[in-house]
Design a protein around this motif. Structure first.
Motif, short mmCIF file in Angstrom:
data_model
loop_
_atom_site.label_atom_id
_atom_site.label_comp_id
_atom_site.label_asym_id
_atom_site.label_seq_id
_atom_site.Cartn_x
_atom_site.Cartn_y
_atom_site.Cartn_z
N LYS A 166 -5.18 -5.86 -6.13
CA LYS A 166 -5.47 -6.22 -4.74
C LYS A 166 -6.84 -6.88 -4.65
O LYS A 166 -7.74 -6.60 -5.44
CB LYS A 166 -5.41 -4.99 -3.84
N LYS A 167 -6.98 -7.71 -3.66
CA LYS A 167 -8.24 -8.44 -3.47
C LYS A 167 -9.42 -7.48 -3.34
O LYS A 167 -10.49 -7.71 -3.90
CB LYS A 167 -8.15 -9.32 -2.23
N ASP A 168 -9.24 -6.39 -2.59
CA ASP A 168 -10.34 -5.45 -2.36
C ASP A 168 -10.38 -4.30 -3.37
O ASP A 168 -11.09 -3.31 -3.17
CB ASP A 168 -10.27 -4.88 -0.94
N SER A 169 -9.64 -4.42 -4.45
CA SER A 169 -9.61 -3.36 -5.46
C SER A 169 -10.96 -3.21 -6.14
O SER A 169 -11.66 -4.20 -6.40
CB SER A 169 -8.55 -3.68 -6.52
N LYS A 172 -12.63 -4.36 -11.60
CA LYS A 172 -13.26 -5.65 -11.90
C LYS A 172 -13.07 -6.06 -13.36
O LYS A 172 -13.12 -7.25 -13.67
CB LYS A 172 -14.76 -5.57 -11.60
N LYS A 254 -4.33 -11.91 -0.67
CA LYS A 254 -4.33 -10.44 -0.73
C LYS A 254 -4.54 -9.91 -2.14
O LYS A 254 -4.72 -8.70 -2.32
CB LYS A 254 -3.00 -9.90 -0.19
N ARG A 256 -5.88 -10.74 -6.52
CA ARG A 256 -6.68 -11.54 -7.44
C ARG A 256 -6.30 -11.17 -8.86
O ARG A 256 -5.66 -10.14 -9.11
CB ARG A 256 -8.18 -11.35 -7.21
#
Length: 331
Positions: A166-169, A172, A254, A256
């Motif tokens: 998810k984008k906000d996960s 990294k 939503k 990445r």
């Protein structure tokens, strides 16, 4: 621990999967393959014609393995029957298998003539089962690493795998995947397991022990599992998000990608190893022509994102063999 997976080596898993498929195993809730279930009624058409050069089918049986939801793939692939049949002058039956191990076993038992096999599936069919030979290799448009979008006009004979989150996960890097839930494809899938797992191994993460894995059927299902919060990440081909954009238009906003892998040879069109050489040539030309035909090109794109087919060489799949050995810790 990856669901439905033991800690034995990949080669044992592959062999076990093929044997299980041949014995009618219905693991993961799957049903017996269409080819296997219809074997009794189609034995006559599957029998070789008396040709000195080898097997010439009276009815060509083609089988796909799902790279997307199987229930939609069958409908998308069905129009190929008429196109291919018109070019060959014989009837054609197109079916969808539960996984490529079933196709490999069906080809080995002479129930399927042509298999659309992913790279690792081809290596197993050719090297282990001696059941299939390479006929053609698919071409796709290259994918831009930065955007995940196709590069029109740039045809390539390879693709890559990726991890989607998810984008906000908070994830990294690889280290962040430890202890997380990951959606895999079958353990013999090049893009859905082998290559991504190899990247994890290089980073010191065991795909079986250090993440909680679950197997999903179809790379689109992996992306959806991320979007629905069922898993933290999904291993897919690059870029499987294009397969769900019709249902989730903002999927790229939503999600990445945290990694793309090394290049993987594109899918194959593989044929039974006993197929007549002259018929192989006719079949190869038929598929090449279909890829250049507007109606045919739409069908093969909808089914597998293929843009056409070219003749290839078995040596191109040595990188897949090397990846398998590396994942098993062999040299």
């Amino acid at each position: 621990m990856l669901k439905k997976m033991t800690t034995v080596s990949l080669s044992v898993l592959v062999t076990a999967g093929i044997i299980a498929a041949g014995c009618g195993d219905k693991k993961e809730g799957s049903s017996a393959s269409p080819a296997a279930s219809s074997a009794a009624t189609t034995a006559a058409s599957a029998s070789p014609s008396p040709a000195a050069g080898g097997y010439v089918p009276k009815e060509l049986k083609v089988q796909f393995v799902p790279s997307q939801a199987a229930e939609t793939l069958q409908a998308k692939a069905k129009p190929l029957e008429k196109l291919l049949g018109d070019k060959l002058g014989i009837s054609v039956s197109v079916t969808v298998s539960t996984n490529y191990n079933v196709i490999v076993e069906a080809m080995a038992s002479k129930q399927v003539d042509v298999g659309f096999l992913p790279p690792n599936g081809y290596v197993v069919a050719h090297d282990t089962k001696k059941a299939a030979d390479l006929l053609l290799q698919a071409q796709r448009y290259a994918i831009d690493d930065a955007t995940g979008k196709e590069v029109p006009g740039k045809l390539v004979d390879f693709y890559k795998a990726q991890f989607v989150v998810k984008k906000d996960s908070p994830i990294k890097a690889f280290a962040d995947l430890k202890g997380k839930k990951v959606a895999w494809q079958d353990v013999t899938s090049s893009a859905g397991y082998i290559y991504p797992s190899l990247e994890l191994k290089k980073a010191g993460i065991d795909a079986e022990k250090d993440v909680t894995g679950t197997i999903v059927k179809g790379h689109d299902k992996g992306v959806l599992a991320v979007l629905n919060g069922e898993v933290d990440a999904a291993a897919t081909f690059q870029d499987a998000r294009n397969n769900v954009i019709k249902d989730v238009p903002d999927v790229f906003e939503k999600t990445r990608v945290i990694l793309t892998t090394a290049e993987i040879p594109n899918d194959t069109i593989s044929v039974r190893s006993d197929m007549d050489p002259a018929f192989r040539e006719k079949l190869a030309q038929a598929f090449i022509d279909i890829g250049k035909d507007p109606e045919g090109s739409k069908i093969i794109y909808d089914v597998y994102s293929h843009r056409g087919y070219v003749k290839s060489d078995d040596s191109k799949f040595n990188v897949v063999r090397d990846a398998n050995k590396a994942l098993e810790g062999k040299k």
